[in-house]
Design a protein around this motif. Structure first.
Motif, mmCIF file in Angstrom:
data_model
loop_
_atom_site.group_PDB
_atom_site.id
_atom_site.type_symbol
_atom_site.label_atom_id
_atom_site.label_comp_id
_atom_site.label_asym_id
_atom_site.label_seq_id
_atom_site.Cartn_x
_atom_site.Cartn_y
_atom_site.Cartn_z
ATOM 1 N N GLU A 215 0.861 -1.181 0.000
ATOM 2 C CA GLU A 215 0.000 0.000 0.000
ATOM 3 C C GLU A 215 0.899 1.233 0.000
ATOM 4 O O GLU A 215 1.855 1.311 0.768
ATOM 5 N N PRO B 95 -4.496 7.085 -2.209
ATOM 6 C CA PRO B 95 -3.725 5.853 -2.350
ATOM 7 C C PRO B 95 -3.419 5.568 -3.819
ATOM 8 O O PRO B 95 -4.309 5.668 -4.672
ATOM 9 N N THR C 183 -3.060 -0.248 -3.155
ATOM 10 C CA THR C 183 -3.651 -0.732 -1.910
ATOM 11 C C THR C 183 -3.296 -2.181 -1.625
ATOM 12 O O THR C 183 -3.284 -2.591 -0.470
#
Length: 267
Positions: free
Chosen positions: A17, A24, A27
């Motif tokens: 991640e 993000p 992930t």
């Protein structure tokens, strides 16, 4: 799908991640890349390709959590100076950081120091200067040694950055969109140099959205979309109409000649 005799990946990502600012990028990214296996990371803009390069270059760090790791050459702790000697990098970000007045030869020389240009505290040796001259001769850049970086064409700048990446004779060469902005002649020259390196034993990792930049020596394709691996296998299976149409979310038809591929609209 490693084909190298070396069982240790030079890059191993397990459930990684990573964030860029408030969002993000990855992930749950899993990927293993091996020396001796020329690979293309292919995907549309925004798929996470450049962020993957930043993970490998230690410009971006993953979130520390159980069951997740990033290993480079088998280690989770990496000495940046050692890494620069084992992995060479050519990227648009690096090109943009050089000031226009830096001499062409100093662009290559700066690869020994991991710097952008040569500072007063850096003392190049005669051996370094000889290596720079050798590389510039091999890449057809010798006559440009004294020219300012800002006066060179994009093709000449890209070859300079390639020479910079090769000063340590790296095991792995990472190329982030190396043909972007190049005209046909400059692109063909660069691809020819990459083919020579691939045949000479340097492991290539090509990161691109351009199908035509994939040289015949590359045998593995990793398809990346929205921070996830959506395909991983031989180029013969993945660089086809169906997988590429799905990857780029548009109908495509793939044409092949002399080991290269081009894409055309399918409708």
């Amino acid at each position: 799908m490693p084909t190298s005799a070396d069982p240790t990946p030079y890059l191993e990502l397990q459930a990684v991640e990573a964030w860029l600012g408030p969002r993000p990028v990855f992930t749950d990214l899993c990927l293993r890349l091996h020396r001796g296996e020329h690979t293309v990371i292919l995907g549309p803009n925004g798929s996470g390709k450049s962020s993957l390069v930043k993970l490998l270059g230690r410009e971006l760090y993953p979130v520390v959590k159980p069951g997740s790791w990033l290993r480079i050459f088998g280690s989770t702790s990496v000495n940046l100076w050692e890494l620069r000697g084992r992995i060479g990098l050519v990227s648009p970000d690096l090109q943009a950081h050089y000031r226009p007045q830096v001499r062409a030869a100093d662009v290559v020389l700066s690869g020994f120091f991991g710097s952008v240009g040569i500072g007063r505290s850096q003392q190049p040796t005669a051996a370094m200067a000889a290596r720079v001259a050798e590389l510039m001769e091999q890449l057809g850049l010798a006559e440009l040694a004294g020219r300012p970086f800002g006066q060179l064409s994009d093709g000449q700048r890209r070859r300079l950055l390639l020479a910079r990446a090769l000063v340590h004779q790296p095991e792995v060469l990472v190329l982030d969109e190396p043909t972007n902005g190049l005209d046909l002649r400059a692109r063909h020259q660069l691809l020819g140099l990459l083919r020579e390196l691939a045949r000479g034993g340097t492991t290539l990792l090509l990161v691109t959205h351009q199908i035509e930049a994939i040289i015949p020596e590359i045998r593995r394709a990793v398809l990346l979309r929205a921070g996830r691996v959506v395909g991983d296998g031989p180029v013969e299976e993945l660089l086809r109409d169906g997988p590429l149409s799905d990857l780029f979310a548009t109908p495509l038809r793939v044409c092949s000649a002399n080991g290269y591929r081009q894409v055309l609209p399918a409708d």
